[in-house]
Design an enzyme around this catalytic site. Sequence first.
Site, PDB file in Angstrom:
ATOM      1  N   ASP A  68      10.558  67.431  47.849  1.00  0.00           N
ATOM      2  CA  ASP A  68       9.639  66.598  47.212  1.00  0.00           C
ATOM      3  C   ASP A  68      10.574  66.059  46.153  1.00  0.00           C
ATOM      4  O   ASP A  68      11.551  66.488  45.543  1.00  0.00           O
ATOM      5  CB  ASP A  68       8.297  67.117  46.902  1.00  0.00           C
ATOM      6  N   GLU A 132       7.734  71.108  44.594  1.00  0.00           N
ATOM      7  CA  GLU A 132       8.269  71.456  43.163  1.00  0.00           C
ATOM      8  C   GLU A 132       8.067  70.881  41.878  1.00  0.00           C
ATOM      9  O   GLU A 132       7.643  70.996  40.660  1.00  0.00           O
ATOM     10  CB  GLU A 132       9.918  71.862  43.223  1.00  0.00           C
TER      11      GLU A 132
HETATM   12 ZN   LIG Z   1      14.434  69.688  41.171  1.00  0.00          ZN
END
Ligand SMILES: [Zn+2]
Length: 377
Positions: A68, A132
Amino acid sequence: MIDPVDLTRRLIRCPSVTPEDAGAIDTVAEVLAAAGFVCTRCDRGGIANLYARWGTSGPVFGFNGHTDVVPAGDADAWTHDPFGGEIADGLLHGRGATDMKSGVAAFAAAAVRFVTETPPAGSVVLAITGDEEGPSVDGTRAILDWMAAAGERLDACLVGEPTCPETFGEMIKIGRRGSLTARIEARGVQGHAAYPHRARNPVSAMARLTARLSDHALDQGTDAFDPSTLALTAIDTGNPASNVIPAACRATVNIRFNDAHSSETLSAWLREMAERVAAETGIAFDMAIKVSGESFLTPPGPLSDLVSRAVAAETGVTPVLSTSGGTSDARFIRDHCPVVEFGLVGRTMHQVDECVPVDQIVALERVYRRILSDFFA
Ligand SMILES: [Zn+2]
């Protein structure tokens, strides 16, 4: 074999802004499955996660990373399409070029080449998440939860986040500071600015509290860590009028703390400071504290030695072991096995015109491959 540059470009073309996956996880899973990795999706809460394993025996070496990315912001401000994966003058452009689609592509390519050319006595695992940059609740934590339930274990793990400030090879991260955010509200009594004695001003009370917090030196640093920092990131009354003392004032404080503190000791300190100012001013404070992670350290040892040697051999640069920077998913993995982080130069991460030198991706793949061959040697 997988070309890590080509794979990075394909990943950049998936607009996987958290929590969207946009096909990024499947793009990696396909190339790994073709090389004999058993790929399991550990999706949770709408987040795509991948656990890919080659081999059935131990020891198990793991790579962790995320597909992501943060939003591109104003696409017109970019010189190249943020989701185009264009190469110009030796630079690959796009959101995620450094943080960290190149890291994922480099360790995927390294792992495939390594198990194909020199099948190890042991296993290689890639644990890749789509969350994340977001809340990080259903990302690497979901993979670790799935692993615990399935009886899967790693003996060592490398997180492929960008770790080098300026020069490729110069820094390995062996720990991270903790992070805590306090949202504080001061509640007073609204009134006319010409008659302040009839009001109770939450703004001046908040100014007093935030000044004291900002002026306080939390520590002088510890053996492995820089000094802890406190940043006042917002003071807000939402008050457009100049002749009104508002009823409330809000502030936000973010603390990045080393191993001299815990979120518990810092929360107690924040509340005590607020109580003192409340006693002096008669203004009540409410405080909501959110902990993103405690500080942690993987003490220098076999894993950091192995990674340091591989980095030095491939780049000619001897890396320093550091605990600087923000948080990463290593804060979850550290409860599972020894974890260190090594990746590219992170200078343009989260910026407009994020980009990476193509030859650095190739070099990173070589470093990762050497880490694997040294680990299983
Ligand atoms: Zn990162």
